[in-house]
Design an enzyme around this catalytic site. Structure first.
Site, PDB file in Angstrom:
ATOM      1  N   HIS A  95       0.839  -1.204   0.000  1.00  0.00           N
ATOM      2  CA  HIS A  95       0.000   0.000   0.000  1.00  0.00           C
ATOM      3  C   HIS A  95       0.867   1.244   0.000  1.00  0.00           C
ATOM      4  CE1 HIS A  95       1.127  -0.429   4.225  1.00  0.00           C
ATOM      5  NE2 HIS A  95       0.801   0.840   4.401  1.00  0.00           N
ATOM      6  N   ASP A  97       0.441   5.111   1.922  1.00  0.00           N
ATOM      7  CA  ASP A  97      -0.426   5.685   2.954  1.00  0.00           C
ATOM      8  C   ASP A  97      -1.271   6.843   2.437  1.00  0.00           C
ATOM      9  OD1 ASP A  97       0.820   3.964   4.775  1.00  0.00           O
ATOM     10  OD2 ASP A  97       2.385   5.429   5.208  1.00  0.00           O
ATOM     11  N   HIS A 250       4.844   0.351   0.272  1.00  0.00           N
ATOM     12  CA  HIS A 250       5.546  -0.435   1.297  1.00  0.00           C
ATOM     13  C   HIS A 250       4.648  -1.559   1.824  1.00  0.00           C
ATOM     14  CE1 HIS A 250       3.632   2.917   3.472  1.00  0.00           C
ATOM     15  NE2 HIS A 250       3.563   2.116   4.515  1.00  0.00           N
ATOM     16  N   ARG A 265       5.597   6.043  14.545  1.00  0.00           N
ATOM     17  CA  ARG A 265       5.474   6.598  13.192  1.00  0.00           C
ATOM     18  C   ARG A 265       4.931   8.022  13.224  1.00  0.00           C
ATOM     19  NH1 ARG A 265       1.617   4.319   8.318  1.00  0.00           N
ATOM     20  NH2 ARG A 265       0.555   6.298   8.470  1.00  0.00           N
TER      21      ARG A 265
HETATM   22  C1  SIN Z   1       3.173   1.036   7.906  1.00  0.00           C
HETATM   23  O1  SIN Z   1       2.524   0.592   6.976  1.00  0.00           O
HETATM   24  O2  SIN Z   1       3.257   2.230   8.152  1.00  0.00           O
HETATM   25  C2  SIN Z   1       3.934   0.078   8.807  1.00  0.00           C
HETATM   26  C3  SIN Z   1       5.291  -0.190   8.286  1.00  0.00           C
HETATM   27  C4  SIN Z   1       6.052  -1.132   9.170  1.00  0.00           C
HETATM   28  O3  SIN Z   1       5.587  -1.462  10.268  1.00  0.00           O
HETATM   29  O4  SIN Z   1       7.142  -1.553   8.795  1.00  0.00           O
END
Ligand code: SIN
Length: 277
Positions: A95, A97, A250, A265
């Site tokens: 995906h 974000d 990612h 995050r």
């Molecule tokens: C995410 O999709 O922001 C998570 C990425 C991760 O946990 O490596």
């Protein structure tokens, strides 16, 4: 400070620098590398939540995520957490974000606090490299298309994922955002064209029969899922990763049952994409 390529298609590795003490000239080099590589990976950082926020603010405004649990006392920081007894993780599929927003988040800065002894890697895919490698006929076919993105099926009250996350995601009632963006995006900073559809949030191609739209998206996704466009990031505690949602996908691997994985995050605000075709 040394910056080198992480892989041919995406990512740069940044060594020998403490992001809490960057000079303006180092920050300019990092900003340029971020534009060139689409994602950056810093090793051996030691960040307090305040340091993390201060680094994010050097890039611009923070976009407070409305679905993730915030870190106590720090609404700007979302917890990316999976406990040993939990089955689902956050971001466990390809995906990018916030593509459901008119002005999708520019990127995220993810800081590793606790990493399982093995597994829990994050895969990244480079959208410009994937676009460049498309046959000319496909480039021509998708050049003027737009796609609709949405989040109800992921974060909304009826979503199976939301239900299965069992209270780990909040605000289900405020899901339902949709936005239409070009399938091929000219990146505002690099000027490179890249693909801007993703399996997580893209619903369908506008003005196309549903069957045709599904087939086209499946073809583009299969193309992007070729490992030649990827970088696999293996985490260590203290690593910091940042990625540009307009240039990458990612995927957080969920392959560490029985272990805890905990990261912080911060999401950085972006600009409307409507003018970026
Ligand atoms: C995410 O999709 O922001 C998570 C990425 C991760 O946990 O490596």
């Amino acid at each position: 400070m040394q910056i080198s390529k992480a892989s041919e298609a995406v990512g740069g590795l940044v060594e020998g620098v403490d992001v809490t003490r960057l000079t303006d000239s180092q920050f300019d080099d990092i900003r340029k590398a971020f534009t060139d590589y689409g994602a950056l990976f810093f090793s051996q950082q030691k960040l307090t939540p305040e340091d993390h926020i201060a680094f994010a603010r050097r890039w611009g405004e923070i976009d407070v995520n409305r679905f993730f649990t915030p870190v106590s006392g720090y609404p700007e920081i979302a917890e990316v957490l999976k406990e040993p007894d939990q089955l689902l993780n956050i971001g466990g599929g390809w995906h990018t974000d916030h593509s459901y927003d008119e002005a999708p988040a520019m990127g995220s800065i993810l800081y590793a606090l606790e990493i399982p002894p093995s597994g829990g890697d994050t895969l990244f895919a480079g959208m410009a490299a994937a676009y460049d490698a498309l046959p000319d006929a496909m480039k021509e076919r998708i050049s003027d298309l737009k796609a609709r993105h949405g989040n109800d099926h992921v974060f909304g009250e009826k979503s199976d994922y939301q239900k299965a996350m069992n209270g780990r995601l909040g605000n289900a009632r405020s899901a339902g955002q949709e936005a239409v963006h070009p399938v091929v995006l000219t990146h505002p900073d690099s000027g490179r064209k890249g693909l801007y559809v993703n399996p997580g949030f893209t619903l369908y191609i506008e003005d196309m029969e549903r069957e045709q739209s599904d087939a086209l998206l499946a073809e583009l996704y299969a193309h992007i899922q070729q490992p030649r466009f990827h970088y696999r990031h293996v985490w260590k505690e203290g690593m910091l990763a940042m990625w540009d949602n307009r240039a990458t996908w990612h995927y957080a691997m969920n392959d560490y049952p029985g272990h805890r994985r905990y990261l912080h995050r911060i999401t950085m605000a972006g600009v409307p994409l409507s003018q970026m075709h």
